[in-house]
Structure formats: structure tokens, C-alpha cells
Write a protein that holds these residues in place. Structure first.
Motif, mmCIF file in Angstrom:
data_model
loop_
_atom_site.group_PDB
_atom_site.id
_atom_site.type_symbol
_atom_site.label_atom_id
_atom_site.label_comp_id
_atom_site.label_asym_id
_atom_site.label_seq_id
_atom_site.Cartn_x
_atom_site.Cartn_y
_atom_site.Cartn_z
ATOM 1 N N GLY A 34 0.810 -1.221 0.000
ATOM 2 C CA GLY A 34 0.000 0.000 0.000
ATOM 3 C C GLY A 34 0.836 1.261 0.000
ATOM 4 N N PRO A 35 1.764 1.425 0.962
ATOM 5 C CA PRO A 35 2.633 2.607 0.933
ATOM 6 C C PRO A 35 3.472 2.737 -0.327
ATOM 7 C CG PRO A 35 2.691 1.604 3.105
ATOM 8 C CD PRO A 35 1.918 0.675 2.224
ATOM 9 N N VAL A 36 3.921 1.609 -0.893
ATOM 10 C CA VAL A 36 4.720 1.665 -2.128
ATOM 11 C C VAL A 36 3.891 2.250 -3.267
ATOM 12 C CG1 VAL A 36 5.845 0.266 -3.905
ATOM 13 C CG2 VAL A 36 6.293 -0.201 -1.497
ATOM 14 N N VAL A 37 2.666 1.757 -3.432
ATOM 15 C CA VAL A 37 1.800 2.259 -4.501
ATOM 16 C C VAL A 37 1.440 3.717 -4.249
ATOM 17 C CG1 VAL A 37 -0.413 1.978 -5.665
ATOM 18 C CG2 VAL A 37 0.889 -0.035 -4.983
ATOM 19 N N LEU A 38 1.151 4.057 -2.998
ATOM 20 C CA LEU A 38 0.824 5.444 -2.674
ATOM 21 C C LEU A 38 1.992 6.368 -2.994
ATOM 22 C CD1 LEU A 38 -1.029 7.579 -1.449
ATOM 23 C CD2 LEU A 38 -0.144 6.951 0.804
ATOM 24 N N ALA A 39 3.201 5.945 -2.644
ATOM 25 C CA ALA A 39 4.390 6.749 -2.947
ATOM 26 C C ALA A 39 4.565 6.915 -4.453
ATOM 27 C CB ALA A 39 5.627 6.104 -2.333
ATOM 28 N N LEU A 40 4.350 5.834 -5.210
ATOM 29 C CA LEU A 40 4.482 5.904 -6.663
ATOM 30 C C LEU A 40 3.472 6.882 -7.254
ATOM 31 C CD1 LEU A 40 5.606 4.870 -9.378
ATOM 32 C CD2 LEU A 40 3.914 3.011 -9.261
ATOM 33 N N VAL A 41 2.240 6.808 -6.805
ATOM 34 C CA VAL A 41 1.190 7.696 -7.327
ATOM 35 C C VAL A 41 1.505 9.148 -6.979
ATOM 36 C CG1 VAL A 41 -1.242 8.309 -7.108
ATOM 37 C CG2 VAL A 41 -0.584 5.915 -7.337
ATOM 38 N N LEU A 42 1.984 9.395 -5.772
ATOM 39 C CA LEU A 42 2.320 10.756 -5.368
ATOM 40 C C LEU A 42 3.477 11.317 -6.197
ATOM 41 C CD1 LEU A 42 2.050 10.433 -1.479
ATOM 42 C CD2 LEU A 42 0.485 11.636 -3.007
ATOM 43 N N VAL A 43 4.473 10.492 -6.475
ATOM 44 C CA VAL A 43 5.602 10.940 -7.293
ATOM 45 C C VAL A 43 5.146 11.230 -8.718
ATOM 46 C CG1 VAL A 43 7.814 10.229 -8.305
ATOM 47 C CG2 VAL A 43 7.346 9.777 -5.893
ATOM 48 N N ILE A 44 4.262 10.392 -9.253
ATOM 49 C CA ILE A 44 3.719 10.638 -10.595
ATOM 50 C C ILE A 44 2.936 11.948 -10.604
ATOM 51 C CG2 ILE A 44 2.026 9.824 -12.275
ATOM 52 C CD1 ILE A 44 2.891 6.986 -11.628
ATOM 53 N N ALA A 45 2.192 12.208 -9.531
ATOM 54 C CA ALA A 45 1.364 13.416 -9.478
ATOM 55 C C ALA A 45 2.207 14.690 -9.523
ATOM 56 C CB ALA A 45 0.502 13.399 -8.217
ATOM 57 N N LYS A 192 -2.273 9.333 -17.804
ATOM 58 C CA LYS A 192 -3.667 9.163 -17.398
ATOM 59 C C LYS A 192 -3.811 9.272 -15.892
ATOM 60 C CE LYS A 192 -5.379 6.332 -21.238
ATOM 61 N NZ LYS A 192 -5.994 5.037 -21.615
ATOM 62 N N THR A 193 -2.862 8.687 -15.154
ATOM 63 C CA THR A 193 -2.926 8.755 -13.695
ATOM 64 C C THR A 193 -2.792 10.191 -13.212
ATOM 65 O OG1 THR A 193 -1.985 6.530 -13.479
ATOM 66 C CG2 THR A 193 -1.837 7.968 -11.568
ATOM 67 N N ARG A 194 -1.853 10.916 -13.799
ATOM 68 C CA ARG A 194 -1.633 12.304 -13.399
ATOM 69 C C ARG A 194 -2.863 13.152 -13.720
ATOM 70 N NH1 ARG A 194 3.103 12.387 -14.994
ATOM 71 N NH2 ARG A 194 2.687 12.974 -17.145
ATOM 72 N N ARG A 195 -3.430 12.961 -14.890
ATOM 73 C CA ARG A 195 -4.616 13.746 -15.258
ATOM 74 C C ARG A 195 -5.786 13.398 -14.357
ATOM 75 N NH1 ARG A 195 -7.579 13.935 -21.214
ATOM 76 N NH2 ARG A 195 -9.170 15.457 -20.650
ATOM 77 N N TYR A 196 -5.957 12.122 -14.075
ATOM 78 C CA TYR A 196 -7.041 11.694 -13.195
ATOM 79 C C TYR A 196 -6.872 12.293 -11.801
ATOM 80 C CZ TYR A 196 -9.365 8.625 -9.842
ATOM 81 O OH TYR A 196 -10.098 8.139 -8.798
ATOM 82 N N LEU A 197 -5.650 12.256 -11.262
ATOM 83 C CA LEU A 197 -5.402 12.778 -9.922
ATOM 84 C C LEU A 197 -5.611 14.290 -9.855
ATOM 85 C CD1 LEU A 197 -2.236 10.729 -8.905
ATOM 86 C CD2 LEU A 197 -4.551 10.462 -8.019
ATOM 87 N N ILE A 198 -5.087 14.992 -10.841
ATOM 88 C CA ILE A 198 -5.201 16.452 -10.822
ATOM 89 C C ILE A 198 -6.657 16.888 -10.917
ATOM 90 C CG2 ILE A 198 -4.657 18.560 -12.095
ATOM 91 C CD1 ILE A 198 -1.978 17.289 -12.833
ATOM 92 N N VAL A 199 -7.375 16.335 -11.901
ATOM 93 C CA VAL A 199 -8.772 16.734 -12.089
ATOM 94 C C VAL A 199 -9.618 16.315 -10.889
ATOM 95 C CG1 VAL A 199 -10.808 16.436 -13.529
ATOM 96 C CG2 VAL A 199 -8.570 16.673 -14.602
ATOM 97 N N SER A 200 -9.402 15.093 -10.406
ATOM 98 C CA SER A 200 -10.176 14.618 -9.259
ATOM 99 C C SER A 200 -9.875 15.438 -8.016
ATOM 100 C CB SER A 200 -9.877 13.134 -8.995
ATOM 101 O OG SER A 200 -10.299 12.331 -10.071
ATOM 102 N N THR A 201 -8.619 15.835 -7.846
ATOM 103 C CA THR A 201 -8.259 16.644 -6.678
ATOM 104 C C THR A 201 -8.898 18.021 -6.745
ATOM 105 O OG1 THR A 201 -6.145 15.478 -6.446
ATOM 106 C CG2 THR A 201 -6.348 17.624 -5.370
#
Length: 348
Positions: A34-45, A192-201
Motif C-alpha cells: 500500500g505505501p509503495v503504490v501510494l508513494a508511486l502515485v504521489l511521485v507521478i502526481a 492518465k494517472t496524473r490527469r485523473y489525480l489532478i482533475v479529481s483533486t
């Protein structure tokens, strides 16, 4: 020719078995995965920040430090708000025992006037216990705080990924010649992940602020907590709105009565319909690339594997799985169409 169907069936069965083994294996190490995936998503963001600094000739240490500090400040802010709010909720819940008992008495009197039996009403109220719903939210917040409390591990992972980001970008660029499909798939996943995170945030923050204003005007306790919950639930596909609505609605019922609860429900519905149904699709569009069915299945699977964090990261995890297993294979066009719900040729 007769062996081909048998061979295809065998491949499918082996693939399903491997997927089950992998998912259960990840579930066993969910506290690490869980923390590994969260860290990866945050770095991508925050990767566009590094790219912006790189484009202006900033030194490498600055390209690492600025995104890292942004992530750390966000994490610390979320941990602080959730911890304080969950503590306030825990101290507030016992004070509504009298109100809940009074609500039961009034409901029984109304049911008697309508000719309903007390037994039928008691069963209905047991299934619709506001205390249970608020307790469930407290448990959910507790699990999120438990994940974020592993802050040291997450921060170390984010720092390591930020340090490796410039090198990783160059390696992926040089690897386009050997594995162009995989490199393109990973780049698409990051975009796609970055766009999804930015728009959703952004829309999550808008929803959270509007919800907090509505709750404050209606004098519902802990509007900041319910605003944060609305922001977090915005990342949960399909059922996020319900998760964000139920706790403040139940608290409004206990604190202000049925009329206040109905006003809270109406306010949440209006805000959600305007932002999520009319405005959000124009910005997000089909960027996620997952059909409604696949999104719901993703929510179920990743919640089972990683718990509450899996529900929040269901979309990024599904996009990563799609990139590694489907988008990187040029022969999997029909599978791309299946998971995205679009005809081949318009998948991307």
C-alpha cells in the motif's frame, strides 16, 4: 486445429490462477504494498514540477527537493487534519446517546399512529442505526490514519523515487527502441494517472469546500472532517459520494432532526450533480480508459487486496495493471476495447 481451443482454455485458466496467486500475495504484504503504490502515485502526481524545473535548467538537487517537499507537506497536512478530526469525532459520538434514544421513541410513536407494529419498526431501526454508520466512518478514518501513520516509510519511498526519477526518465527514453510498446504503455499510464489525480483533486476540493459551507450553514458538527472525507471519497469510484454523504447526514439527523438531515442530503446531491455530472466529464472525459463495469470491479478487487487504501487507489492500480498486461501488447487491441468500453481504433 483441435488443440487450439484446448490451448487457449489452458492459457486462460493459468492466467486466472496466476492472477489469484498474485493478488493474495499482495494482500499478505498489504502493509508494504500500500505505501509503495501510494508513494508511486504521489511521485507521478508531482512529476510535472520536476519536468518544469528541468526545462528551466534547475540543478538536479532542486528537481528532487521541490517535488519531495510538496508531497511531504501534503501528507503531513492530511495526517494532522484526519488525526484531530477523528479524535473530535470519537469524543462527540457518546454525547448523542440521548438524542438517538429520543429518535427511537418518536419513530415508535409515529409507527403506532400509522398502524405499524413495534417489532417491524425495531428491526428496521436496527438495520438503520446511525451509530453504526458513524462508527464505520470512524473505523475507516482509523484505517486511513494507520496507513498514513507509516509516514516514515512513505516519505523514504517518495524520496528514493524522487532521486531516481531523472535517471528513470532517461532509461525509459533510451528503451523505446527495444520495447516501444511497454515504454509507451508506461508513459500513457503516468499521463492518465496524473490527469485523473489532478482533475479529481481539483473537483474534490471544490466539492469539499461547498460541502463544508453547506454543513456550516446548517450547523452540522465537524464540517472540516466531512469536507476532508468528501475530498478523500472523491477518489473512490462509484460509491464515493455515498460514503461522503452518509456520516454527515446521520450526524445531522441526531443533532438537528429529520429536516436538517434532508437539507444535508439535498445540498450534497445538488453539489454532486452539478460538479460530477455536468462539469467533471468535460475536463476528465474518457482519460481513465476504463468502462463502468471494469471500474466497479477494480474497486472491489483492490479494496479486498489493500483495504481502504485500495479503494482510494483503485483507478491508478487498474491503470498500471492495464499498462503492464494489456497496453504493452500490440495484439491485445480487443482486450483494450473490452476494458475501456470503446470500439477498437478509439481506445486511446
Amino acid at each position: 486445429m483441435r488443440d487450439q481451443p484446448v490451448h487457449r482454455t489452458l492459457v486462460i485458466l493459468v492466467g486466472v490462477a496466476a492472477a489469484v496467486v498474485v493478488l493474495f500475495g499482495i494482500r499478505e504484504v498489504a502493509s508494504i504494498a500500500g505505501p509503495v503504490v501510494l508513494a508511486l502515485v504521489l511521485v507521478i502526481a508531482v512529476s510535472p514540477v520536476r519536468g518544469w524545473l528541468d526545462g528551466r535548467g534547475a540543478p538536479v538537487w532542486l528537481q528532487v527537493a521541490v517535488p519531495f517537499l510538496i508531497v511531504v507537506l501534503v501528507l503531513l497536512g492530511m495526517v494532522g487534519i484526519l488525526t484531530i478530526s477523528a479524535t473530535e469525532l470519537a469524543s462527540l459520538l457518546p454525547t448523542y446517546t440521548v438524542q438517538f434514544q429520543q429518535l427511537l421513541v418518536e419513530a415508535q410513536q409515529w409507527a403506532t399512529a400509522q398502524g405499524l407494529s413495534d417489532e417491524m419498526l425495531s428491526k428496521g431501526l436496527q438495520a438503520f442505526d446511525p451509530g453504526r454508520i458513524l462508527g464505520l466512518v470512524q473505523s475507516l478514518l482509523g484505517s486511513l490514519i494507520g496507513v498514513l501513520s507509516a509516514l516514515f516509510l512513505i516519505v523514504v519511498l517518495v524520496l528514493a523515487m524522487c532521486l531516481d526519477a531523472p535517471i528513470t526518465a532517461r532509461i525509459l527514453t533510451t528503451g523505446e527502441g527495444g520495447r516501444p510498446g511497454l515504454v509507451t504503455a508506461l508513459a500513457t499510464f503516468a499521463h492518465k494517472t496524473r490527469r485523473y489525480l489532478i482533475v479529481s483533486t481539483v473537483f474534490g476540493l471544490i466539492n469539499a469546500v461547498l460541502d463544508m459551507i453547506a454543513l456550516s450553514l446548517l450547523d452540522v458538527p465537524l464540517p472540516l472532517l466531512w469536507g476532508v472525507l468528501a475530498l478523500i471519497a472523491n477518489y473512490i469510484p462509484n460509491i464515493g459520494f455515498v460514503i461522503a454523504l452518509l456520516p454527515p447526514a446521520m450526524l445531522a439527523l441526531l443533532d438537528g432532526g429529520v429536516q436538517t438531515m434532508l437539507l444535508v442530503v439535498a445540498a450534497y446531491i445538488v453539489i454532486n450533480v452539478v460538479t460530477q455530472s455536468f462539469i467533471l466529464p468535460k475536463f476528465l472525459g474518457d482519460a481513465v480508459g476504463l468502462s463502468t463495469t471494469m471500474t466497479f470491479i477494480s474497486l472491489i478487487v483492490w479494496t479486498f487486496v489493500l483495504g481502504a487504501l485500495g479503494a482510494i487507489l483503485a483507478i491508478p492500480l487498474s491503470l498500471l495493471t492495464r499498462a503492464l498486461l494489456i497496453d504493452s501488447d500490440p495484439d491485445a487491441t480487443w482486450v483494450q476495447a473490452l476494458v475501456s468500453g470503446r470500439m477498437p481504433g478509439s481506445v486511446r
